[in-house]
Design a protein around this motif. Structure first.
Motif, short mmCIF file in Angstrom:
data_model
loop_
_atom_site.label_atom_id
_atom_site.label_comp_id
_atom_site.label_asym_id
_atom_site.label_seq_id
_atom_site.Cartn_x
_atom_site.Cartn_y
_atom_site.Cartn_z
N LEU A 1 0.97 -0.69 0.54
CA LEU A 1 -0.16 0.15 0.94
C LEU A 1 -0.18 0.36 2.44
CD1 LEU A 1 -2.85 1.57 0.23
CD2 LEU A 1 -3.97 -0.64 0.49
N LEU B 1 -7.69 11.30 3.87
CA LEU B 1 -6.96 10.77 2.71
C LEU B 1 -6.79 11.80 1.61
CD1 LEU B 1 -8.32 7.12 2.31
CD2 LEU B 1 -6.02 7.80 2.95
N ALA C 1 -9.14 3.85 1.41
CA ALA C 1 -8.10 3.85 0.39
C ALA C 1 -8.39 2.80 -0.69
CB ALA C 1 -6.74 3.57 1.03
N TYR D 1 -0.84 9.27 -0.71
CA TYR D 1 -1.99 8.48 -1.17
C TYR D 1 -2.50 9.01 -2.50
CZ TYR D 1 -6.70 6.72 -1.65
OH TYR D 1 -7.84 6.14 -2.16
N ARG E 1 -7.68 2.25 5.61
CA ARG E 1 -7.46 1.34 4.48
C ARG E 1 -8.73 1.01 3.70
NH1 ARG E 1 -3.23 -2.35 7.92
NH2 ARG E 1 -1.57 -0.79 7.96
N VAL F 1 -0.82 4.19 4.02
CA VAL F 1 -2.13 4.54 4.57
C VAL F 1 -2.27 3.96 5.97
CG1 VAL F 1 -4.62 4.29 4.26
CG2 VAL F 1 -3.15 4.59 2.28
#
Length: 413
Positions: free
Chosen positions: A131, A7, A143, A13, A140, A135
């Motif tokens: 979202l 990420l 995130a 992101y 997730r 992602v």
């Protein structure tokens, strides 16, 4: 086996996380500056202060369900999210402008709060399904942990920044920071390049679509348990918060500064919770993390109800409790969002998220009224025991007797 890019190396992101961090910090400044403006500069009455508080959450009850249905109909979500941020920036900026012109009134503040609250409801309805396109599914939880960390940082630093700005430039002008934060957020979201691959749900009438979202939450055992637990903690948490300040000041005799530090400890705990959850969820899964976190939820209520002795002891005990509770709440929130994204069909994500927001945010007002009324009738300390009992007897069984207690195995759709 597919291995997504970490990420921290994903530009889209980072932009989305930065947008939320900036916007959350600005919102924390306004959360203090608006009531200060109303109370100290405009002489707002208690009834007006209540209306000002209600104006922020009322949009959830008025348009929360409809916003989710519309989000599911849309192929692209980013333009609406950007528009919400721009509208919020514009209306917040009217407060210092109206103050300079001598036109600022409490009804003006209430109207601004309502418009910003409406934009927040719409933004959240569109951001949740968005979202999923930014992602990868396996990332997730991490995130969401990042978003919760940004929120916790804002809770820790925002009030201090707001207090400094209120002292140096006065409350109305402090809100310019929030207006700028919304503008910056809009620009950051505009920079996201991920293609929006959401397949819109076919329109079948707004109320038909809303019923589909409601039915999906009620029928699915996991989603039903999540929603029920969220309603429970928000109801009793709101009852607790309605009495927390007055209880800490008048019953525990804590200085106002210590009360502020206890609140900040909750935010620090949230940062720790986000860090711990993002690591542990890879090992034990979202379900197990969520079911373990709820066991800690009665802690804050019990510690506050039992607190006694010298001031330093009460302060130390409640600070430690706030730290642990902050970590538990953020861990729960992260897993809550990840499980909802996992369990919800893609074409219903907006409506399912809106249904949960409608129920969980709408119950806040009821919880506050309950806490205030019971505090008048029974006293403050008994209400804290009622909150602890309510969470222990309703929320914990709701989660532990549901499918969430078992494996986090993902559905095949």
């Amino acid at each position: 086996m597919f291995q997504p890019i970490p990420l921290r190396k994903q530009r889209d992101y980072r932009l989305l996380l930065s947008a939320r961090a900036v916007s959350e910090t600005g919102a924390e400044v306004t959360r203090l500056a608006v009531p200060l403006t109303a109370a100290t500069l405009l002489g707002a009455s208690p009834a007006q202060m209540g209306m000002l508080t209600a104006a922020a959450s009322l949009p959830y009850l008025l348009i929360g369900l409809q916003a989710g249905a519309v989000a599911d109909r849309m192929r692209r979500h980013r333009p609406v999210m950007i528009g919400c941020e721009l509208v919020s920036a514009g209306v917040i900026a009217t407060i210092p402008a109206a103050w300079i012109a001598g036109l600022l009134t409490v009804p003006w503040l209430i109207a601004v709060t309502f418009v910003v609250g409406t934009c927040s409801v719409i933004f959240r309805a569109f951001n949740f399904p968005h979202l999923a396109v930014v992602v990868h599914e396996s990332q997730r939880p991490q995130a969401l942990a990042g978003f919760q960390s940004a929120h916790s940082l804002a809770v820790v630093g925002g009030p201090g920044l707001s207090g400094l700005l209120v002292q140096t430039v006065t409350a109305p002008f402090a809100m310019l920071i929030d207006a700028v934060s919304f503008l910056v957020s809009a620009l950051l979201i505009r920079g996201i390049k991920a293609p929006e691959t959401h397949t819109p749900a076919p329109p079948r009438g707004i109320w038909t679509e809303i019923r589909e979202g409601l039915r999906a939450v009620v029928v699915d055992p996991a989603l039903r348990a999540l929603c029920g637990s969220g309603i429970t903690i928000n109801f009793f948490g709101s009852a607790y918060m309605a009495l927390f300040v007055i209880y800490a000041l008048t019953v525990l005799n804590l200085p106002a500064g210590m009360v502020g530090v206890i609140t900040a400890c909750f935010g620090v705990g949230g940062l720790l919770g986000a860090l711990i959850t993002s690591r542990l969820v890879k090992r034990v899964g979202e379900n197990r993390m969520l079911t373990c976190s709820v066991l800690l939820f009665p802690l804050d209520f019990v510690v506050a109800a039992l607190a006694s002795g010298p001031v330093w002891a009460k302060f130390a005990l409640m600070s430690a409790s706030a730290l642990i509770s902050g970590a538990a709440v953020i861990s729960f929130s992260i897993c809550f969002g990840a499980i909802t994204l996992r369990e919800a069909p893609a074409e219903l994500r907006g409506r399912i998220n809106a249904t949960m927001g409608f129920a969980m945010q709408g119950v806040l007002a009821l919880g506050g009224l309950f806490g205030g009324l019971m505090g008048e009738l029974l006293g403050l300390r008994p209400v804290l025991w009622m909150c602890a009992a309510g969470v222990a007897l309703i929320m914990i069984p709701t989660i532990w007797l549901s499918p969430l207690r078992h494996s986090s195995a993902q559905r095949t759709r």
